[in-house]
Design a protein around this motif. Structure first.
Motif, short mmCIF file in Angstrom:
data_model
loop_
_atom_site.label_atom_id
_atom_site.label_comp_id
_atom_site.label_asym_id
_atom_site.label_seq_id
_atom_site.Cartn_x
_atom_site.Cartn_y
_atom_site.Cartn_z
N ILE A 1 0.82 -1.21 0.00
CA ILE A 1 0.00 0.00 0.00
C ILE A 1 0.85 1.26 0.00
N LEU A 2 2.10 1.16 0.48
CA LEU A 2 2.94 2.36 0.46
C LEU A 2 3.16 2.83 -0.97
N PHE A 3 3.22 1.89 -1.93
CA PHE A 3 3.39 2.28 -3.33
C PHE A 3 2.10 2.83 -3.91
N VAL A 4 0.96 2.34 -3.44
CA VAL A 4 -0.32 2.91 -3.85
C VAL A 4 -0.42 4.34 -3.33
N ILE A 5 0.04 4.58 -2.11
CA ILE A 5 0.00 5.92 -1.53
C ILE A 5 0.89 6.87 -2.33
N THR A 6 2.08 6.41 -2.73
CA THR A 6 2.94 7.29 -3.51
C THR A 6 2.39 7.51 -4.92
N PHE A 7 1.62 6.56 -5.45
CA PHE A 7 0.89 6.83 -6.69
C PHE A 7 -0.06 8.00 -6.49
N MET A 8 -0.65 8.10 -5.29
CA MET A 8 -1.61 9.16 -5.02
C MET A 8 -0.92 10.49 -4.72
N THR A 9 0.10 10.48 -3.85
CA THR A 9 0.75 11.74 -3.47
C THR A 9 1.50 12.36 -4.64
N ALA A 10 2.07 11.52 -5.52
CA ALA A 10 2.86 12.03 -6.64
C ALA A 10 2.12 12.02 -7.96
N PHE B 1 -4.61 16.42 -14.77
CA PHE B 1 -5.12 16.45 -16.14
C PHE B 1 -4.92 17.83 -16.78
N GLN B 2 -4.93 18.88 -15.96
CA GLN B 2 -4.86 20.25 -16.48
C GLN B 2 -3.44 20.73 -16.73
N ILE B 3 -2.44 20.12 -16.06
CA ILE B 3 -1.06 20.55 -16.22
C ILE B 3 -0.38 19.68 -17.27
N ARG B 4 -0.08 20.24 -18.42
CA ARG B 4 0.46 19.48 -19.54
C ARG B 4 1.80 18.83 -19.24
N SER B 5 2.60 19.48 -18.40
CA SER B 5 3.94 18.95 -18.11
C SER B 5 3.93 17.88 -17.02
N PHE B 6 2.77 17.57 -16.48
CA PHE B 6 2.67 16.58 -15.40
C PHE B 6 3.04 15.19 -15.94
N ARG B 7 3.85 14.46 -15.14
CA ARG B 7 4.17 13.08 -15.48
C ARG B 7 3.88 12.19 -14.27
N TYR B 8 3.42 11.00 -14.54
CA TYR B 8 2.91 10.11 -13.49
C TYR B 8 3.97 9.14 -13.02
N PRO B 9 3.96 8.81 -11.73
CA PRO B 9 4.92 7.81 -11.19
C PRO B 9 4.52 6.41 -11.65
#
Length: 486
Positions: A370-379, A477-485
């Motif tokens: 779950i710690l990796f699920v949490i970092t998916f959310m925070t980042a 979704f609104q920030i074009r430069s956003f990249r997902y973990p």
């Protein structure tokens, strides 16, 4: 940006006033990070350990005779485990409402004191109705813990730092077992007032923790009295690249709708159902499972510490796996280990009780994923209302899973509880599939955005950037430069 707009957000106002030249690797920046680590991590780790100790106290009270003292039947005992999470359901909406309208750290610290008081009240219960009442109230108050801590860690640390800091925080799942087992072992040696003393001691300890949080916890850099204005600005600049914001803004209906349209909202819910179900059962029946391997109550309290210690070590091993691969692979790796542990408990003959106990230790590696699920959310999620919506999805899934979990342990299946163990195995496999799906979605979205950037550059398309957009209340979704973990 004009001054009027800056007033809408403390972070924007501070950055406008300070205008620091920031270097992530400068001695100043590193000194600020050390200050943050020494203040934030010990507090969020300690409060989560106490939450888990308080929640697990019922399972130790069980082997100390709480059922006999209060006349609770085996089926009623299962409901004492589930009712906490009905309290979660009842508290979810009010907590989310107050999180957006009250100072986050102060609100949380008061809630910690209240839940400590409720744990103390367990010691005064003499029947099933009394225990059901305090367990329900405990859930109503505790429900705020995970969303608040997730918001705080996301406000203080960069995406790269969040994995290690969330990992340290999430060792609480192990430390909760270690300290819970140790406290229970110490109090078990009393001649009388055993389970009552356990609840009273742990409740008072939690109240003391809440008082400490009230005076020292800061929800974001702008609230930290222990940082100068320049240090606050440096702390904010450190998190600029996150593009997830550091403050809680007012409710935004469009962000809520966006959250409902985001497939990850539902995946996170299902992941927490799938991990909450085995967690709910083990929280209530963990010591009972150990005892049925052939150990005495005194041995059981001590042996309950070993899975916690193994979980702490497993957290740091998972962190190394994530460093050299990615978060998705690390999460799946932990679930494979847990599945092996469940199979060991199912297929190893009862006379080889030490090997079955080893399987139990391996099984308790699954909460670490779950710690990796949490970092998916925070980042991976931007926008304050959207983040709160995802936090609610997280809590709702956790609640549903933990309500169902204790009900899989039926009286007619004792002492081996094979139905519960097969159910646990099935849901751990489902969790593997869901975490892999989350990682694949993030990978595909990053590829799509990278491809679009290349096409835009080839076609001469220029997108205007908003100044300090990283601290504006914009979603991923609104920030074009956003990249997902990943």
């Amino acid at each position: 940006m004009d001054g009027e707009e800056a007033k809408r957000d403390k972070a924007l106002a501070l950055l406008t006033a300070q205008n620091v030249i920031f270097d992530y690797n400068s001695p100043e920046s590193k000194a600020v990070l050390r200050k943050i680590d020494l203040r934030i991590i010990p507090m969020v780790l300690s409060v989560y350990v106490m939450m888990l100790v308080d929640k697990n106290s019922l399972s130790f009270a069980n082997i100390m005779g709480v059922k006999q003292s209060t006349g609770v039947t085996p089926s009623q005992y299962s409901w004492l485990g589930s009712i906490v999470y009905f309290g979660y359901l009842a508290g979810e909406i009010p907590v989310t409402f107050f999180m957006q309208r009250l100072p986050l750290a102060k609100f949380f610290s008061v809630m910690v004191v209240v839940w400590g008081g409720i744990v103390c009240f367990h010691s005064a219960c003499t029947n099933f109705a009394g225990l059901m009442t305090v367990r329900f109230l405990l859930g109503m108050i505790e429900v705020c813990t995970a969303p608040v801590v997730i918001m705080i860690l996301g406000s203080w640390y960069t995406k790269e730092e969040q994995v290690s800091r969330v990992a340290i925080w999430y060792t609480s799942s192990g430390w909760g077992n270690v300290f819970g087992g140790f406290f229970a072992w110490c109090i078990y040696h009393a001649d009388t007032f055993r389970w009552q003393g356990l609840f009273l001691f742990e409740g008072l300890l939690t109240c003391a923790m809440g008082v400490i949080l009230f005076f020292f916890l800061a929800a974001s850099p702008t609230d930290a009295k222990w940082l100068s204005d320049k240090e606050k600005a440096i702390a904010l600049e450190r998190c600029r690249a996150n593009r997830t914001g550091t403050e809680i803004w007012r409710f935004n209906k469009a962000q809520l709708i966006e959250a409902f349209c985001d497939p990850r909202f539902y995946i996170i819910f299902l992941i927490l159902v799938s991990t909450g179900l085995p967690n709910g059962g083990i929280t209530v029946f963990g010591p009972s499972i150990i005892a049925q391997f052939g150990f005495t109550p005194d041995q059981t309290t001590l042996l309950s510490m070993a899975p916690g210690g193994a979980a702490v070590v497993g957290t740091f091993i998972a962190l190394i796996v994530a460093k050299y691969t990615n978060r998705t692979i690390a999460g799946v790796y932990l679930l494979i280990i847990s599945c092996v542990g469940v199979v060991m408990m199912l297929v190893i003959p009862p006379e080889r009780y030490l090997a079955r106990y080893g399987g139990y230790i391996l099984t308790l590696q699954f909460p670490i994923c779950i710690l990796f699920v949490i970092t998916f959310m925070t980042a991976g999620i931007g926008g304050s209302t959207k983040k709160l919506a995802f936090g609610a999805s997280y809590q709702l899934g956790y609640t549903v899973g933990n309500i169902i979990g204790p009900q899989t342990y039926r009286k007619e299946d004792s002492p081996n509880y094979y139905t519960a163990k097969y159910t646990m195995l099935a849901f751990l496999v489902l969790t593997m599939i869901l975490i892999a799906a989350m990682g694949i979605i993030h990978w595909s979205w990053n590829k799509k955005r990278d491809k679009q950037d290349v096409l835009d550059a080839q076609n001469g398309v220029v997108h205007m950037a908003i100044e300090n957009e990283e601290f504006a209340d914009l979603t991923d979704f609104q920030i074009r430069s956003f990249r997902y973990p990943i």
